[in-house]
Design a protein around this motif. Structure first.
Motif, short mmCIF file in Angstrom:
data_model
loop_
_atom_site.label_atom_id
_atom_site.label_comp_id
_atom_site.label_asym_id
_atom_site.label_seq_id
_atom_site.Cartn_x
_atom_site.Cartn_y
_atom_site.Cartn_z
N SER A 219 0.07 7.15 -5.49
CA SER A 219 0.62 5.83 -5.17
C SER A 219 1.97 5.68 -5.85
O SER A 219 2.16 6.14 -6.98
CB SER A 219 -0.32 4.73 -5.67
N PHE A 220 2.91 5.03 -5.16
CA PHE A 220 4.21 4.74 -5.74
C PHE A 220 4.41 3.25 -5.96
O PHE A 220 5.53 2.74 -5.94
CB PHE A 220 5.32 5.30 -4.85
N PHE A 221 3.29 2.53 -6.17
CA PHE A 221 3.38 1.12 -6.56
C PHE A 221 4.33 1.01 -7.76
O PHE A 221 4.37 1.92 -8.60
CB PHE A 221 1.98 0.60 -6.92
N PRO A 222 5.14 -0.06 -7.84
CA PRO A 222 6.23 -0.10 -8.83
C PRO A 222 5.85 0.18 -10.28
O PRO A 222 6.67 0.69 -11.05
CB PRO A 222 6.77 -1.53 -8.66
N SER A 223 4.61 -0.12 -10.68
CA SER A 223 4.24 0.09 -12.08
C SER A 223 3.74 1.50 -12.36
O SER A 223 3.53 1.87 -13.52
CB SER A 223 3.14 -0.91 -12.48
N LYS A 224 3.57 2.32 -11.32
CA LYS A 224 3.05 3.67 -11.52
C LYS A 224 4.07 4.55 -12.25
O LYS A 224 5.25 4.22 -12.35
CB LYS A 224 2.70 4.30 -10.16
N ASN A 225 3.62 5.70 -12.75
CA ASN A 225 4.52 6.58 -13.52
C ASN A 225 5.74 6.98 -12.71
O ASN A 225 6.86 7.06 -13.23
CB ASN A 225 3.76 7.82 -13.98
N LEU A 226 5.54 7.28 -11.42
CA LEU A 226 6.67 7.41 -10.50
C LEU A 226 6.59 6.20 -9.59
O LEU A 226 6.01 6.25 -8.51
CB LEU A 226 6.61 8.71 -9.69
N GLY A 227 7.15 5.10 -10.05
CA GLY A 227 7.04 3.84 -9.33
C GLY A 227 8.20 3.63 -8.38
O GLY A 227 9.35 3.91 -8.72
N GLY A 228 7.90 3.12 -7.20
CA GLY A 228 8.93 2.82 -6.22
C GLY A 228 9.42 1.39 -6.36
O GLY A 228 9.28 0.75 -7.41
N PHE A 229 9.98 0.88 -5.27
CA PHE A 229 10.55 -0.46 -5.26
C PHE A 229 9.90 -1.28 -4.15
O PHE A 229 10.53 -2.04 -3.44
CB PHE A 229 12.07 -0.36 -5.10
N GLY A 230 8.60 -1.07 -4.04
CA GLY A 230 7.74 -1.64 -3.01
C GLY A 230 6.54 -0.72 -2.95
O GLY A 230 6.20 -0.06 -3.93
N ASP A 231 5.90 -0.65 -1.80
CA ASP A 231 4.75 0.24 -1.66
C ASP A 231 5.16 1.62 -1.17
O ASP A 231 6.19 1.78 -0.51
CB ASP A 231 3.74 -0.37 -0.68
N GLY A 232 4.33 2.59 -1.47
CA GLY A 232 4.55 3.95 -0.99
C GLY A 232 3.40 4.82 -1.43
O GLY A 232 2.74 4.54 -2.44
N GLY A 233 3.13 5.88 -0.68
CA GLY A 233 2.03 6.78 -1.02
C GLY A 233 2.35 8.20 -0.65
O GLY A 233 3.35 8.49 0.03
N LEU A 234 1.48 9.13 -1.08
CA LEU A 234 1.71 10.55 -0.84
C LEU A 234 0.38 11.28 -0.83
O LEU A 234 -0.54 10.94 -1.57
CB LEU A 234 2.59 11.14 -1.94
#
Length: 370
Positions: free
Chosen positions: A187-202
């Motif tokens: 997950s690339f939720f903003p608070s994650k270690n690799l956080g995005g600027f909105g939602d994102g996944g891989l």
């Protein structure tokens, strides 16, 4: 000036985190805005190649968010109605929700009290004739006991899948999490270690067939434009997110090292107190810094808030107690999950956090426990 305004320590300070790379982030955002290409395209393809290389996977397929990554992964693994999937009872609801979304049933397993991760002994005891897969979660940034879990899967013919939403960059036996199962999700939720600027996944995998299935499913079941092999999803990563994540990916090891440094400061300051804190584990990248208090957790949390110090409870209710799982997985007895849910407290941790801030959090925590 009030004590509250003096402290003002959030769980995650994204401004402090991004300050060293802010100009590069803004430059990349402007570049994409001027390109006119916002869905998929070269930016997304470049990110997928770079993140696959970093994680050590053959294939990386981005999607709209971490929950979609779980759903797409379960579909690609052939999980569906009538199947059961073993997973931890102590995780964010999305893990079990995704299992239910594909028509399968979650089988909840208790956790190890020291790691917060699924207990391999309890895992083996929980297997039924309908179990088809294990969806392991690497909680708070600490990889689960993958060697033992893989051995259980091998003995019982189960598919291993990994939920790495909180463990981007963590390694187990020199391999990044996500590479041990058939597929791994992020997950690339903003608070994650690799956080995005909105939602994102891989999703990552080294299985070509699984990769092709995920790519098709994320784009309306289509491998070729306007030709659809099955009913899929609209789950694509925006180019803007991909571009900004590319900038942050270059610094992920540095960011995780900063989290480990903050964790070290906490350990030094909490040593000798009644607080049970995470051990120093080489492979832990501290998405959260979660401690266990002997008593009065909720009151301590309120007292910290009154001093301008954020804290959070991950998680106040284990999955077997969630209303959405009544009649589905509510019959499971998970004593360790239930005990920790009443005593755990997560403290602020983020790249850019200062030693002074950590000292303030720790000293206030110790004082307010009295």
């Amino acid at each position: 000036m009030t004590q509250n305004s003096i402290n003002n320590i959030p769980m995650v300070d994204v401004q402090a985190w991004h300050r060293p790379i802010q100009e590069r982030l803004e430059k990349k955002a402007l570049e994409i805005l001027r390109s006119g290409r916002f869905i998929m395209g070269e930016e997304v393809e470049a990110f997928e190649q770079e993140v696959a290389h970093y994680l050590g996977a053959k294939y990386a397929i981005s999607c709209a968010n971490g929950t979609d990554a779980l759903v797409l992964t379960l579909h690609a693994a052939g999980i569906g109605p009538g199947d059961e999937v073993l997973t931890t009872g102590f995780t964010f609801f999305a893990t079990a929700e995704a299992i239910m979304q594909v028509g399968a049933t979650p089988v909840l397993v208790d956790i190890d009290s020291e790691t917060f991760n699924i207990d391999p002994l309890e895992l083996e005891r929980s297997i039924t004739s309908r179990c088809k897969a294990v969806l392991v979660v690497h909680l708070f940034g600490l990889p689960a006991a993958l060697s033992e879990i893989q051995a259980v899967c091998d003995r019982h013919g189960l598919i291993l899948l990994e939920d790495c939403a909180q463990s981007f960059g963590a390694s187990y036996h020199s391999r990044k999490t996500g590479n041990f199962g058939l597929l791994g999700t992020f997950s690339f939720f903003p608070s994650k270690n690799l956080g995005g600027f909105g939602d994102g996944g891989l999703i990552i995998t080294s299985d070509l067939k699984a990769a092709e299935t995920v790519r098709m499913l994320r784009n309306h079941g289509s491998a070729c434009q306007y030709y659809h092999e099955c009913a899929g999803y609209n789950s694509r990563l925006d180019a803007l997110q991909a571009g900004l994540l590319r900038v942050k990916l270059k610094h992920i090891d540095e960011f995780n090292a900063q989290r480990r440094k903050v964790a070290q400061w906490y350990r030094e300051l909490l040593k000798g107190t009644e607080v049970i804190f995470p051990e120093d584990r080489e492979n832990h990248i501290y998405h959260q810094y979660t401690v266990v208090l002997p008593s009065g957790r909720d009151m301590v949390k309120k007292r910290l808030a009154s001093k301008g110090i954020a804290s959070a409870i991950y998680y106040p209710l284990p999955l077997n107690k969630q209303r959405a799982l009544v009649g589905v997985a509510s019959e499971y007895e998970l004593p360790v999950c239930e005990q920790l849910s009443e005593h755990c407290l997560s403290l602020p941790i983020f790249p850019g956090m200062t030693n002074s801030q950590v000292e303030t959090v720790a000293s206030t925590l110790i004082k307010e426990m009295c």
